[in-house]
Design a protein around this motif. Sequence first.
Motif, PDB file in Angstrom:
ATOM      1  N   VAL A  23       0.870  -1.185   0.000  1.00 49.24           N
ATOM      2  CA  VAL A  23       0.000   0.000   0.000  1.00 49.24           C
ATOM      3  C   VAL A  23       0.901   1.228   0.000  1.00 49.24           C
ATOM      4  CG1 VAL A  23      -1.807   1.281   1.206  1.00 49.24           C
ATOM      5  CG2 VAL A  23      -1.797  -1.225   1.260  1.00 49.24           C
ATOM      6  N   PHE A  24       0.748   2.078  -1.022  1.00 47.41           N
ATOM      7  CA  PHE A  24       1.615   3.236  -1.185  1.00 47.41           C
ATOM      8  C   PHE A  24       1.012   4.475  -0.520  1.00 47.41           C
ATOM      9  CE2 PHE A  24       2.369   0.281  -4.634  1.00 47.41           C
ATOM     10  CZ  PHE A  24       3.755   0.233  -4.732  1.00 47.41           C
ATOM     11  N   GLN A  25       1.749   5.600  -0.616  1.00 47.34           N
ATOM     12  CA  GLN A  25       1.262   6.853  -0.030  1.00 47.34           C
ATOM     13  C   GLN A  25      -0.067   7.266  -0.651  1.00 47.34           C
ATOM     14  OE1 GLN A  25       4.032  10.079   0.170  1.00 47.34           O
ATOM     15  NE2 GLN A  25       5.695   8.824   0.938  1.00 47.34           N
ATOM     16  N   GLU A  26      -0.189   7.096  -1.962  1.00 52.65           N
ATOM     17  CA  GLU A  26      -1.450   7.365  -2.629  1.00 52.65           C
ATOM     18  C   GLU A  26      -2.131   6.025  -2.909  1.00 52.65           C
ATOM     19  OE1 GLU A  26       1.514   8.077  -4.260  1.00 52.65           O
ATOM     20  OE2 GLU A  26       1.803  10.015  -3.270  1.00 52.65           O
ATOM     21  N   GLY A  27      -3.448   6.023  -2.916  1.00 61.03           N
ATOM     22  CA  GLY A  27      -4.183   4.775  -3.066  1.00 61.03           C
ATOM     23  C   GLY A  27      -3.902   4.037  -4.356  1.00 61.03           C
ATOM     24  N   ARG A  28      -3.585   4.778  -5.442  1.00 57.51           N
ATOM     25  CA  ARG A  28      -3.302   4.173  -6.743  1.00 57.51           C
ATOM     26  C   ARG A  28      -4.425   3.253  -7.193  1.00 57.51           C
ATOM     27  NH1 ARG A  28       3.268   3.130  -7.109  1.00 57.51           N
ATOM     28  NH2 ARG A  28       3.890   5.095  -6.126  1.00 57.51           N
ATOM     29  N   LEU A  29      -5.650   3.705  -7.040  1.00 60.13           N
ATOM     30  CA  LEU A  29      -6.801   2.934  -7.506  1.00 60.13           C
ATOM     31  C   LEU A  29      -7.010   3.170  -8.996  1.00 60.13           C
ATOM     32  CD1 LEU A  29      -9.283   3.705  -4.580  1.00 60.13           C
ATOM     33  CD2 LEU A  29      -7.696   1.784  -4.793  1.00 60.13           C
ATOM     34  N   PHE A  30      -7.666   2.225  -9.648  1.00 63.38           N
ATOM     35  CA  PHE A  30      -7.979   2.373 -11.064  1.00 63.38           C
ATOM     36  C   PHE A  30      -9.192   3.294 -11.206  1.00 63.38           C
ATOM     37  CE2 PHE A  30      -5.994  -1.862 -10.760  1.00 63.38           C
ATOM     38  CZ  PHE A  30      -4.895  -1.627 -11.580  1.00 63.38           C
ATOM     39  N   PRO A  31      -9.022   4.472 -11.832  1.00 65.37           N
ATOM     40  CA  PRO A  31     -10.113   5.454 -11.858  1.00 65.37           C
ATOM     41  C   PRO A  31     -11.334   5.004 -12.645  1.00 65.37           C
ATOM     42  CG  PRO A  31      -8.310   6.136 -13.304  1.00 65.37           C
ATOM     43  CD  PRO A  31      -7.807   4.955 -12.525  1.00 65.37           C
ATOM     44  N   HIS A  32     -11.159   4.086 -13.604  1.00 63.42           N
ATOM     45  CA  HIS A  32     -12.282   3.658 -14.449  1.00 63.42           C
ATOM     46  C   HIS A  32     -13.074   2.506 -13.833  1.00 63.42           C
ATOM     47  CE1 HIS A  32      -8.933   1.020 -15.354  1.00 63.42           C
ATOM     48  NE2 HIS A  32      -9.755   0.155 -15.917  1.00 63.42           N
ATOM     49  N   LEU A  33     -12.620   1.991 -12.676  1.00 63.93           N
ATOM     50  CA  LEU A  33     -13.318   0.893 -12.003  1.00 63.93           C
ATOM     51  C   LEU A  33     -13.979   1.399 -10.730  1.00 63.93           C
ATOM     52  CD1 LEU A  33     -10.659  -1.987 -12.220  1.00 63.93           C
ATOM     53  CD2 LEU A  33     -12.527  -1.488 -13.816  1.00 63.93           C
ATOM     54  N   ASP A  34     -15.153   0.847 -10.396  1.00 63.81           N
ATOM     55  CA  ASP A  34     -15.757   1.200  -9.117  1.00 63.81           C
ATOM     56  C   ASP A  34     -15.008   0.489  -7.991  1.00 63.81           C
ATOM     57  OD1 ASP A  34     -16.688  -1.448  -9.060  1.00 63.81           O
ATOM     58  OD2 ASP A  34     -18.714  -0.913  -9.674  1.00 63.81           O
ATOM     59  N   VAL A  35     -15.385   0.770  -6.756  1.00 64.73           N
ATOM     60  CA  VAL A  35     -14.667   0.230  -5.604  1.00 64.73           C
ATOM     61  C   VAL A  35     -14.695  -1.293  -5.587  1.00 64.73           C
ATOM     62  CG1 VAL A  35     -14.731   0.030  -3.080  1.00 64.73           C
ATOM     63  CG2 VAL A  35     -14.874   2.283  -4.161  1.00 64.73           C
ATOM     64  N   ARG A  36     -15.860  -1.882  -5.887  1.00 67.30           N
ATOM     65  CA  ARG A  36     -15.964  -3.339  -5.876  1.00 67.30           C
ATOM     66  C   ARG A  36     -14.958  -3.966  -6.843  1.00 67.30           C
ATOM     67  NH1 ARG A  36     -19.656  -7.209  -4.469  1.00 67.30           N
ATOM     68  NH2 ARG A  36     -21.204  -5.628  -3.865  1.00 67.30           N
ATOM     69  N   ARG A  37     -14.869  -3.436  -8.050  1.00 64.29           N
ATOM     70  CA  ARG A  37     -13.967  -4.015  -9.039  1.00 64.29           C
ATOM     71  C   ARG A  37     -12.505  -3.705  -8.719  1.00 64.29           C
ATOM     72  NH1 ARG A  37     -16.285  -2.388 -14.775  1.00 64.29           N
ATOM     73  NH2 ARG A  37     -16.867  -0.492 -13.623  1.00 64.29           N
ATOM     74  N   ASN A  38     -12.238  -2.567  -8.086  1.00 60.14           N
ATOM     75  CA  ASN A  38     -10.884  -2.303  -7.615  1.00 60.14           C
ATOM     76  C   ASN A  38     -10.473  -3.333  -6.583  1.00 60.14           C
ATOM     77  OD1 ASN A  38      -9.089   0.213  -8.283  1.00 60.14           O
ATOM     78  ND2 ASN A  38     -11.207   0.949  -8.511  1.00 60.14           N
ATOM     79  N   LEU A  39     -11.388  -3.659  -5.670  1.00 56.01           N
ATOM     80  CA  LEU A  39     -11.090  -4.659  -4.646  1.00 56.01           C
ATOM     81  C   LEU A  39     -10.843  -6.034  -5.257  1.00 56.01           C
ATOM     82  CD1 LEU A  39     -13.767  -3.638  -1.988  1.00 56.01           C
ATOM     83  CD2 LEU A  39     -11.295  -3.439  -1.705  1.00 56.01           C
ATOM     84  N   LEU A  40     -11.699  -6.429  -6.189  1.00 57.18           N
ATOM     85  CA  LEU A  40     -11.592  -7.756  -6.778  1.00 57.18           C
ATOM     86  C   LEU A  40     -10.360  -7.903  -7.655  1.00 57.18           C
ATOM     87  CD1 LEU A  40     -15.345  -8.419  -7.643  1.00 57.18           C
ATOM     88  CD2 LEU A  40     -13.977  -9.485  -5.841  1.00 57.18           C
TER      89      LEU A  40
END
Length: 368
Positions: free
Chosen positions: A81-98
Amino acid sequence: MILGVDIRHEQGGFVLQARFQSGGRLTALFGPSGSGKTTIVNAIGGLVRPEHGRIVVQDRVLIDTEMDVFVPKHRRRIGYVFQEGRLFPHLDVRRNLLFGRWFTPRRERTTNFDHVVDLLGIGHLLARRPSTLSGGEKQRVAIGRALLADPQLLLMDEPLASLDEARKAEIYPYIERLRDEGGVPIVLVSHSVAEIARLATSIVVLSEGRVTASGSAPEILRHTNLFAQAGPAEAGALVEARVLRHEDGYGLTILQAKAGPLTVPRIDRPAGTPLRVRLRARDIILSLHRPEGLSALNVLPGLISSIDDTGGPSVDVMLDCHGDGLVARVTRKSVSELGLVPGLSVHAIIKSIAFDPEALGTVAPQDM
């Protein structure tokens, strides 16, 4: 032993030579910028290949240069886990988690999706996009994604550094739950004394590429000389206590520690909740006799166990208060005039308003 590190690595003129072992559920790597913290976590995660040494995680050898062992990062089962979340902006939270699931073979997937969502309090965020989340919410989702990869170890590289104080306060309880209930050991990089006092079970202190100390959080935090770069205001001891009762009419909470009862500003936790409390050395006054007619509500009897020279006009007086270790920073003149020596009985006086609210955190019952 959960983690064993013994490595030497040179990069761009910087030489890291670090050796330590930790069995803590949350090991904090503490030190100023450039001390080697991130290089160590990158070596653990497989992003840096040390020139010499050995790294072991939960009895699994990840690096052994003498035996020519180097497990590639995609096979290490290390979450990051980095300083910034680095989540995929085009995916919702559920798909980011999966997305985290894809890094673990189906037969080895044991982490329960619903448990992780509940642990991190993100159930109401599952349909949202990262752009709509606060900084604290993004980090909780990033942690969840890392956990769903079924890691053997979770690396957190200053995950709160980009958050303001309000967002830090929001995420602290979730990291505490992860530490106590998540079942995955954590290595946390931090340069905040308050942060490691609240979260760490073990601490490794680094300076200029060397390990200057390592051990349990209560033991390491007592040695104020290890935190000189953080300033004298940050040094102090860690005490574990439980909420005894509340005095709502005065806006106060009474905690019970080995040293005795502690009166602190009202804490919104039920009676019986275990807490860890940071008592800063600068906030403790010593008296040879129990004072009377004093506004301070916290007076704890104890014995002087040692007196440590800080190299300046002040010294650190180490106290044993019925099993709780405290430290008071006083002037050399006070030591001389009061005749302070090891073995002498004294009383530690602490103002209620001196308690650091940022470092008041929960602690698992088995740590008490």
